[in-house]
Design a protein around this motif. Structure first.
Motif, PDB file in Angstrom:
ATOM      1  N   VAL A 325       0.288  -1.099  -0.012  1.00  0.00           N
ATOM      2  CA  VAL A 325      -0.342  -0.148  -0.126  1.00  0.00           C
ATOM      3  C   VAL A 325       0.952   0.978   0.285  1.00  0.00           C
ATOM      4  O   VAL A 325       2.050   1.127   0.754  1.00  0.00           O
ATOM      5  N   ASP A 326       0.194   1.947  -0.818  1.00  0.00           N
ATOM      6  CA  ASP A 326       1.201   3.616  -0.922  1.00  0.00           C
ATOM      7  C   ASP A 326       2.599   3.341  -0.993  1.00  0.00           C
ATOM      8  O   ASP A 326       3.483   3.837  -0.264  1.00  0.00           O
ATOM      9  N   GLY A 327       2.764   2.174  -2.036  1.00  0.00           N
ATOM     10  CA  GLY A 327       4.013   2.294  -1.772  1.00  0.00           C
ATOM     11  C   GLY A 327       5.024   1.401  -1.170  1.00  0.00           C
ATOM     12  O   GLY A 327       5.890   0.857  -1.839  1.00  0.00           O
ATOM     13  N   GLU A 328       4.549   0.981  -0.421  1.00  0.00           N
ATOM     14  CA  GLU A 328       5.236   0.483   0.275  1.00  0.00           C
ATOM     15  C   GLU A 328       5.426  -1.398  -0.147  1.00  0.00           C
ATOM     16  O   GLU A 328       4.297  -2.215  -1.115  1.00  0.00           O
ATOM     17  N   LEU A 329       6.560  -1.793  -0.438  1.00  0.00           N
ATOM     18  CA  LEU A 329       7.024  -3.276  -0.487  1.00  0.00           C
ATOM     19  C   LEU A 329       7.416  -4.089   0.568  1.00  0.00           C
ATOM     20  O   LEU A 329       7.989  -4.039   1.033  1.00  0.00           O
ATOM     21  N   GLU A 330       6.880  -5.125  -0.172  1.00  0.00           N
ATOM     22  CA  GLU A 330       7.497  -6.757   0.799  1.00  0.00           C
ATOM     23  C   GLU A 330       7.830  -7.601  -0.600  1.00  0.00           C
ATOM     24  O   GLU A 330       7.820  -7.705  -1.424  1.00  0.00           O
ATOM     25  N   LYS A 477      14.582  -1.161  -2.124  1.00  0.00           N
ATOM     26  CA  LYS A 477      12.691  -0.243  -1.834  1.00  0.00           C
ATOM     27  C   LYS A 477      13.119   0.961  -2.275  1.00  0.00           C
ATOM     28  O   LYS A 477      11.969   1.414  -2.942  1.00  0.00           O
ATOM     29  N   ASP A 478      13.528   1.402  -0.942  1.00  0.00           N
ATOM     30  CA  ASP A 478      14.091   3.303  -1.367  1.00  0.00           C
ATOM     31  C   ASP A 478      15.209   3.341  -2.301  1.00  0.00           C
ATOM     32  O   ASP A 478      15.857   4.616  -1.085  1.00  0.00           O
ATOM     33  N   ALA A 479      15.106   3.390  -3.856  1.00  0.00           N
ATOM     34  CA  ALA A 479      15.963   3.536  -4.074  1.00  0.00           C
ATOM     35  C   ALA A 479      16.071   5.017  -4.614  1.00  0.00           C
ATOM     36  O   ALA A 479      14.869   5.180  -5.878  1.00  0.00           O
TER      37      ALA A 479
END
Length: 682
Positions: A325-330, A477-479
């Motif tokens: 959700v909202d750009g969060e990645l698993e 994830k935050d690249a």
């Protein structure tokens, strides 16, 4: 209202009675005064005779009647007031009973509490058992969520979406009237949850190395691809998902959010099923995947799904990336050490593309990660030679104050003619002095040896409109997004190796100096631990090319060598190491150390045959802790470091944490490893 009106009329009658008494008293006083003067004055005598003789009796009767009348009126008023009060009280009692009945039957929960914050009453919104449990108790002990309330105004406090038994409620607290109001939001929340669960999800699954399957099938074994297809079909049907094979070794998955959640709950087990199928055919077989769910734009969900799978492959494959959700990645998987798949054709294409892109700009800014090491500096100097060949203005954004003593020692031993070194150092802009407003038109930034936003020399680099990223670490994830060019190869040993290959395939000759070649070789030697880790044939070819260009290997090996004193210190550290799951070793080093010293210690601990991975941490400043992690291939240390803001490779990773308590950092890493081991065993 009625009480106040009758009280007012009673006061008026009482005042009239007092006035009558005063008038009567004044009249009697006047008569007595005239009586005292009658013997001395004839006129007064005559007046006296008139009043006393003719009117005394009349006046007395009138006065007594007036007083009696006022008294009767006052008594009558009191009787009327009492009667009205009685009728009003009866009406109020009837009204209160109906109101309480109404409050009790309301679909809204109502609770009344006393001044000492004890619950005294609750309506039928609550069961008899609930009332029995909390009536008479303090409100904060029964409804502990009231501590989370937010003030709406001076008298109203609100707590939203709290659990009350099996219901989800919003709570309003009226401070002035000592009332709590509970609004049941369960149906609304369930409806939203159902709508979310029914949102469309689009996913893609790719085979990581289709060329290997092609080789096996060309040799006569045609069952590999069909078995993979069957596995994916059966797996998808388990979650009521639709599957469509739209290209060789590529599938599209369509499901809903509930189905995706079920897949995630099973840890995307299709990865392990396909991997087991590969073992059956005696080959390394892995897949990567990407999933995202529909919001408003169908094209956008497809794009985000493809971005997710590309992220998984850029991290080395064998990973399924899910946008939560909202750009969060698993990210699921990443436990398999993959073979290098970047071809020379791709390198040549990227190098030519880089040359073309640089030709469109007049100013090029080059930057690496914080606390730049040999690899970052070597890659930056190599890019300097590429950009210089196109006669562009070049600037470095790097904090030279954070160079380690090993770096300065390399500079001192390598550069014979310090004029070129001085020229490059003169182009340095300190990160704290850099402003995007000061950059001229037609400028581009090249970020090398990192793609993590947290490791940039300055966050202001993100303000560049045009960005090129060149990195050999697994993409996090935050690249940073390389919107102009993005060249990420996690199978390369180092950024220096990548830049060396780009130099070889440039469409114009690149004349690199002996000193720059030495710095590039130093980066390769550092990140491969003297060619013992994460190397391929192309790594040795890049090193061979640099040697031909004049790189002095002896300088690098001398700097990176361990003297007797350091070896004794490292040996003494063995007693301080702690065991971690999966045959690992963790070490906290007290005192301030350099990154190279920490890396050497991690490599030293890994040299023992029974150790599968190592994690070493120490302060590099008063409040900054650097962590080096090494692995022999059985444990993915990049996943561990990524949790703590770092990254790297499958068997070589690092992180940097701002903290004053190294013990707490070590404890956090230990807990994470133990939790992962427990989850894996389950």
């Amino acid at each position: 209202m009625y009480d106040k009106r009758f009280n007012k009329s009673g006061k008026v009658l009482a005042n009239l009675l007092v006035l009558g008494i005063i008038v009567l008293t004044s009249l009697i006083s006047f008569i007595l005064f005239v009586e005292s003067l009658k013997s001395n004055n004839t006129i007064i005598q005559e007046t006296h005779n008139f009043f006393i003789g003719k009117s005394w009796v009349v006046i007395s009767i009138i006065a007594c009647s007036f007083i009696l009348m006022l008294t009767m009126l006052y008594v009558f008023n009191i009787q009327i007031e009492q009667s009205v009060r009685s009728r009003i009280q009866k009406m109020y009692d009837m009204l209160s009973t109906e109101t309480i009945k109404g409050l009790s039957r309301m679909p809204v929960g109502v609770v009344n509490y006393s001044e000492d914050l004890r619950i005294v009453w609750a309506n039928d919104f609550f069961s008899e058992g609930e009332k029995k449990d909390f009536i008479g108790n303090q409100i904060d002990s029964v409804f502990n969520f009231l501590e989370q309330t937010q003030t709406k105004d001076e008298s109203i406090r609100i707590a939203e979406g709290v659990m009350l038994g099996v219901r989800i409620v919003d709570v309003y607290q009226d401070v002035e009237t000592n009332m709590l109001y509970f609004f049941d939001k369960s149906a609304e929340v369930l409806a939203k949850r159902k709508a979310l669960e029914e949102r469309m999800v689009i996913g893609y699954i790719y085979v990581d190395a289709p060329e290997e399957i092609q080789v096996i099938e060309d040799s006569g074994n045609l069952g590999v691809s069909s078995e993979i297809h069957r596995k994916i079909i059966v797996w998808a049907q388990k979650y009521n998902a639709y599957v469509r094979k739209y290209a060789s070794y590529r599938w599209m998955i369509i499901t809903n959010k509930a189905g995706l959640d079920a897949m995630c709950a099973d840890k995307m087990c299709i990865r392990e099923e396909v991997k087991a199928q590969g073992e059956f055919f005696k080959m390394s077989l892995t897949i990567s995947g990407g999933f995202s769910f529909y919001e408003e734009d169908m094209g956008d969900v497809v794009r985000r799904s493809i971005d997710a799978i590309e992220l998984g492959q850029s991290r080395g494959g064998d990973q399924i990336v899910v946008e939560v959700v909202d750009g969060e990645l698993e990210i699921y998987g990443g436990d398999t050490h993959q073979k290098r798949r970047t071809s020379r054709v791709m390198v040549r294409s990227t190098s030519i593309n880089l040359h073309r892109i640089l030709g469109e700009y007049d100013n090029v800014y080059i930057s690496g990660h914080q606390f730049a090491d040999f690899d970052a500096l070597g890659a930056m100097f190599g890019l300097y030679q590429i950009v210089k060949a196109q006669k562009k203005r070049i600037y470095f954004i790097v904090d030279e104050k954070k160079f380690s003593k090993d770096t300065f020692e390399l500079f001192t031993k390598t550069w014979k003619d310090h004029s070129e070194l001085d020229e490059m150092l003169s182009k340095i802009i300190a990160p704290n002095r850099f402003r995007i407003e000061d950059t001229p038109e037609k400028s581009v930034v090249i970020i090398v040896d990192t793609a993590a936003k947290a490791l940039l020399e300055t966050k202001r680099l993100l303000d560049f409109k045009d960005c090129i990223v060149i990195d050999h670490h697994r993409k996090g994830k935050d690249a940073v997004i390389g919107n102009v060019l993005e060249y990420i190869d996690p199978f390369s040993s180092s950024a220096s190796e990548m830049v060396t290959e780009l130099i070889q395939y440039q469409p114009i000759p690149i004349d690199i100096t002996d000193e720059v070649a030495t710095c590039l070789l130093a980066g390769i030697i550092l990140d491969t631990n003297k060619f013992t880790r994460n190397v391929s044939s192309r790594t040795f070819e890049a090193a061979s090319f640099l040697r031909k260009k004049g790189a002095i290997q002896e300088h690098v090996l001398q700097i990176m060598s361990t003297n007797i004193e350091d070896y004794i210190i490292q040996a003494n550290y063995l007693e301080l190491t702690k065991n971690t799951p999966e045959s690992g070793k963790m070490l906290m080093i007290q005192g301030v150390k350099t990154r190279l010293e920490i890396a050497k210690c991690a490599d030293f601990l890994l040299s023992f045959p029974e150790v599968k991975y190592t994690i070493v941490m120490a302060y590099i400043s008063e409040t900054t802790i650097a962590i080096s992690a090494r692995s022999k291939g059985q444990v993915n240390v990049q996943k561990i470091m990524e949790v703590f803001g770092g990254g790297g490779h499958f068997n070589n990773a690092a992180a940097q944490i701002e903290s004053e308590k190294i013990e707490e950092v070590a404890a956090s890493i230990q807990r994470y490893i133990e939790d992962e081991k427990r989850e894996k065993d389950e």
